[in-house]
Design a protein around this motif. Structure first.
Motif, PDB file in Angstrom:
ATOM      1  N   ILE A 273       0.833  -1.293   0.458  1.00  0.00           N
ATOM      2  CA  ILE A 273       0.043   0.490  -0.211  1.00  0.00           C
ATOM      3  C   ILE A 273       0.943   0.948  -0.153  1.00  0.00           C
ATOM      4  N   ALA A 274       2.118   1.528   1.378  1.00  0.00           N
ATOM      5  CA  ALA A 274       2.768   2.762   0.812  1.00  0.00           C
ATOM      6  C   ALA A 274       3.773   2.525  -0.696  1.00  0.00           C
ATOM      7  N   ARG A 275       3.898   1.506  -1.285  1.00  0.00           N
ATOM      8  CA  ARG A 275       5.073   1.218  -2.396  1.00  0.00           C
ATOM      9  C   ARG A 275       3.761   1.965  -3.381  1.00  0.00           C
ATOM     10  N   ASN A 276       2.696   1.894  -3.304  1.00  0.00           N
ATOM     11  CA  ASN A 276       1.334   2.096  -4.688  1.00  0.00           C
ATOM     12  C   ASN A 276       1.294   3.553  -3.745  1.00  0.00           C
ATOM     13  N   MET A 277       1.808   4.095  -2.823  1.00  0.00           N
ATOM     14  CA  MET A 277       1.228   5.494  -2.552  1.00  0.00           C
ATOM     15  C   MET A 277       3.251   6.319  -3.337  1.00  0.00           C
ATOM     16  N   GLU A 278       4.096   6.051  -2.678  1.00  0.00           N
ATOM     17  CA  GLU A 278       4.702   6.452  -3.802  1.00  0.00           C
ATOM     18  C   GLU A 278       4.680   6.116  -4.529  1.00  0.00           C
ATOM     19  N   GLN A 279       4.082   5.630  -5.510  1.00  0.00           N
ATOM     20  CA  GLN A 279       4.610   5.421  -7.313  1.00  0.00           C
ATOM     21  C   GLN A 279       3.295   6.599  -7.317  1.00  0.00           C
ATOM     22  N   GLY A 280       2.222   6.392  -6.899  1.00  0.00           N
ATOM     23  CA  GLY A 280       1.177   7.435  -7.585  1.00  0.00           C
ATOM     24  C   GLY A 280       0.302   6.824  -8.058  1.00  0.00           C
ATOM     25  N   ARG A 281       0.048   5.409  -7.705  1.00  0.00           N
ATOM     26  CA  ARG A 281      -1.222   3.980  -7.683  1.00  0.00           C
ATOM     27  C   ARG A 281      -2.141   3.825  -6.562  1.00  0.00           C
ATOM     28  N   ASN A 282      -2.394   5.284  -6.890  1.00  0.00           N
ATOM     29  CA  ASN A 282      -3.556   4.249  -5.056  1.00  0.00           C
ATOM     30  C   ASN A 282      -5.001   4.356  -5.737  1.00  0.00           C
ATOM     31  N   GLY A 283      -5.015   4.472  -7.215  1.00  0.00           N
ATOM     32  CA  GLY A 283      -6.755   2.946  -7.654  1.00  0.00           C
ATOM     33  C   GLY A 283      -7.159   4.310  -8.512  1.00  0.00           C
ATOM     34  N   LEU A 284      -8.693   4.574  -8.938  1.00  0.00           N
ATOM     35  CA  LEU A 284      -9.498   5.178  -9.901  1.00  0.00           C
ATOM     36  C   LEU A 284      -8.511   6.620 -10.956  1.00  0.00           C
ATOM     37  N   ARG A 285      -8.516   7.552  -9.025  1.00  0.00           N
ATOM     38  CA  ARG A 285      -8.137   8.730  -9.203  1.00  0.00           C
ATOM     39  C   ARG A 285      -6.614   9.019 -10.138  1.00  0.00           C
ATOM     40  N   ASP A 286      -5.677   8.227  -9.712  1.00  0.00           N
ATOM     41  CA  ASP A 286      -4.560   8.014 -10.809  1.00  0.00           C
ATOM     42  C   ASP A 286      -4.757   7.208 -11.620  1.00  0.00           C
ATOM     43  N   GLY A 287      -5.762   6.328 -12.279  1.00  0.00           N
ATOM     44  CA  GLY A 287      -5.115   5.900 -13.433  1.00  0.00           C
ATOM     45  C   GLY A 287      -5.070   4.227 -13.350  1.00  0.00           C
ATOM     46  N   GLU A 288      -4.489   4.478 -12.218  1.00  0.00           N
ATOM     47  CA  GLU A 288      -3.748   3.229 -11.518  1.00  0.00           C
ATOM     48  C   GLU A 288      -3.959   2.484 -10.519  1.00  0.00           C
ATOM     49  N   GLY A 289      -3.956   1.334  -9.890  1.00  0.00           N
ATOM     50  CA  GLY A 289      -3.445   1.009  -8.458  1.00  0.00           C
ATOM     51  C   GLY A 289      -3.813  -0.259  -9.225  1.00  0.00           C
ATOM     52  N   PHE A 290      -4.485  -0.967  -8.120  1.00  0.00           N
ATOM     53  CA  PHE A 290      -4.257  -3.011  -8.371  1.00  0.00           C
ATOM     54  C   PHE A 290      -4.825  -2.686  -9.164  1.00  0.00           C
ATOM     55  N   TYR A 291      -5.578  -2.420 -10.550  1.00  0.00           N
ATOM     56  CA  TYR A 291      -5.865  -2.453 -11.730  1.00  0.00           C
ATOM     57  C   TYR A 291      -5.117  -1.196 -12.383  1.00  0.00           C
ATOM     58  N   ASP A 292      -5.460  -1.997 -13.543  1.00  0.00           N
ATOM     59  CA  ASP A 292      -4.894  -0.362 -14.695  1.00  0.00           C
ATOM     60  C   ASP A 292      -5.986   0.224 -15.531  1.00  0.00           C
ATOM     61  N   TYR A 293      -6.727   1.214 -15.206  1.00  0.00           N
ATOM     62  CA  TYR A 293      -7.462   2.190 -15.743  1.00  0.00           C
ATOM     63  C   TYR A 293      -7.542   2.853 -16.982  1.00  0.00           C
ATOM     64  N   ALA A 294      -5.864   2.889 -17.529  1.00  0.00           N
ATOM     65  CA  ALA A 294      -4.953   3.685 -18.302  1.00  0.00           C
ATOM     66  C   ALA A 294      -6.624   2.991 -19.529  1.00  0.00           C
ATOM     67  N   GLY A 295      -6.908   4.080 -20.566  1.00  0.00           N
ATOM     68  CA  GLY A 295      -7.377   3.824 -22.194  1.00  0.00           C
ATOM     69  C   GLY A 295      -9.136   3.566 -21.270  1.00  0.00           C
ATOM     70  N   MET A 296      -9.699   3.198 -20.303  1.00  0.00           N
ATOM     71  CA  MET A 296     -10.843   2.241 -19.567  1.00  0.00           C
ATOM     72  C   MET A 296     -12.191   3.606 -19.646  1.00  0.00           C
ATOM     73  N   ASP A 297     -12.482   2.894 -19.957  1.00  0.00           N
ATOM     74  CA  ASP A 297     -14.411   4.241 -20.217  1.00  0.00           C
ATOM     75  C   ASP A 297     -14.674   4.243 -18.660  1.00  0.00           C
ATOM     76  N   VAL A 298     -13.758   5.279 -17.721  1.00  0.00           N
ATOM     77  CA  VAL A 298     -14.217   5.137 -16.183  1.00  0.00           C
ATOM     78  C   VAL A 298     -15.637   5.477 -15.188  1.00  0.00           C
ATOM     79  N   ASP A 299     -16.097   6.393 -16.478  1.00  0.00           N
ATOM     80  CA  ASP A 299     -17.502   6.506 -16.118  1.00  0.00           C
ATOM     81  C   ASP A 299     -18.319   5.584 -16.430  1.00  0.00           C
ATOM     82  N   ALA A 300     -18.494   4.778 -17.174  1.00  0.00           N
ATOM     83  CA  ALA A 300     -19.637   3.518 -17.275  1.00  0.00           C
ATOM     84  C   ALA A 300     -18.930   2.655 -16.820  1.00  0.00           C
ATOM     85  N   TYR A 301     -17.369   2.049 -16.652  1.00  0.00           N
ATOM     86  CA  TYR A 301     -17.572   1.158 -15.517  1.00  0.00           C
ATOM     87  C   TYR A 301     -18.129   1.679 -14.382  1.00  0.00           C
ATOM     88  N   LYS A 302     -18.253   2.566 -13.888  1.00  0.00           N
ATOM     89  CA  LYS A 302     -18.683   2.472 -12.441  1.00  0.00           C
ATOM     90  C   LYS A 302     -19.991   2.149 -12.812  1.00  0.00           C
TER      91      LYS A 302
END
Length: 331
Positions: A273-302
């Motif tokens: 969790i700390a490593r992801n924070m340091e790398q700017g991978r906090n989740g949906l709002r960063d476009g990446e977390g445990f999953y990669d949201y690049a290129g995804m229609d996030v609104d449709a997904y939600k």
């Protein structure tokens, strides 16, 4: 590869696996390995058939099959003893070992199956206790051996956790996954580790729930209501790691730090969790977390996830209704 399926052990899990396959349209040989007198064996098999009929009756009441279909499904089962199973085992595509969770019983059963099954048959233990690496030592041709952990009730829960050892072949693994999917299951794979996925998670949660009762935090009834309507309901739509991405890994990090200080160090977040924070991978709002949201229609997904949540609320009769406060209260 042969298509016949064999289940070793006619207890709760063996019956549940058998029900899954006969309901799906496949023939199953259910093999009892315990030594019994002729009279005891006849009585036991009669009891097993009664169990199968009762469970098929439940499926009928739930609308999952008709009464006549229950008879058709029951006709797909062959009950036999270890001494009458040679031909079935030689023809089996997959053999599910579902004997009691005793290491000596597992050992004897796997040694026997190694010799009795065809060389291309897959042997899968349904153990919830022992690692696949431990059990594979007793299997001739460990490349065809895996653990397949079903969850009760096996004929309803779609998940099966598949654990393969380092010697298991890709072909055997894919073949087992295919057979599980034939019963409508959704298999997931995990490394040889104690607790698989679900038992490891649920042990922590169940122990924490019991601890809250012990500490007087809330009543058992209120804790279970909170689990059903909050915890479990959301996680039936969003997986745990997906949920972290929705809220933000940094939120989890700071909440965990507070709980760790206020309650117990067991609440500390893992290093990832700390490593992801340091790398700017906090989740949906960063476009990446445990999953990669690049290129995804996030609104449709939600919207898709929220629609799934609404479907569950509808089934529970708890979907928010417009002007509900203006309506007479339900009796």
């Amino acid at each position: 590869m042969n298509e016949k399926l064999c289940v070793i052990g006619a207890g709760r899990m063996g019956v549940g696996i058998t029900l899954s396959y006969i309901h799906a349209g496949l023939d199953v040989t259910l093999i009892d390995i315990k030594q019994r007198t002729a009279a005891e064996q006849s009585e036991y098999f009669s009891r097993v058939l009664d169990d199968l009929r009762r469970e098929l009756g439940i499926l009928s009441k739930l609308g999952l099959l008709e009464a006549a279909q229950a008879d058709t499904a029951l006709a797909r089962v062959r009950l036999c003893t270890r001494h009458d199973a040679d031909e079935d085992l030689r023809q089996a595509r997959v053999v599910f070992e579902a004997v009691p969770e005793r290491l000596d019983v597992k050992r004897d059963t796997l040694l026997w199956l190694s010799a009795a099954c065809a060389p291309d048959s897959i042997i899968a233990s349904t153990t919830s206790t022992f690692l696949v690496t431990e059990l594979a030592e007793w299997v001739q041709g460990p490349q065809r051996f895996l653990n397949a952990h079903w969850l009760n009730p096996a004929y309803l829960i779609p998940l099966v956790e598949v654990s393969r050892g380092p010697k298991a072949s890709d072909d055997a693994t894919q073949s087992l996954l295919e057979v599980l999917r034939q019963a409508g299951k959704r298999p997931v794979q995990c490394a040889p580790a104690a607790g698989y996925i679900v038992p490891r998670l649920q042990a922590l949660v169940m122990n924490e729930a019991a601890r809250m009762v012990e500490e007087g935090v809330a009543s058992a009834e209120d804790i279970d209501t909170a689990v059903r309507l909050g915890f479990g309901l959301r996680f039936s739509v969003l997986g745990l790691l997906e949920f972290i991405d929705w809220g933000g890994g940094d939120i989890l990090y700071y909440a965990s730090r507070y709980l760790s200080d206020a309650i117990d160090p067991r609440f500390a977040a893992p290093a990832v969790i700390a490593r992801n924070m340091e790398q700017g991978r906090n989740g949906l709002r960063d476009g990446e977390g445990f999953y990669d949201y690049a290129g995804m229609d996030v609104d449709a997904y939600k919207m898709e996830r929220l629609a799934q949540l609404c479907q569950r609320l509808e089934v529970m009769g708890m979907l928010p209704r417009f002007d509900a406060a203006r309506q007479p209260p339900k009796p």
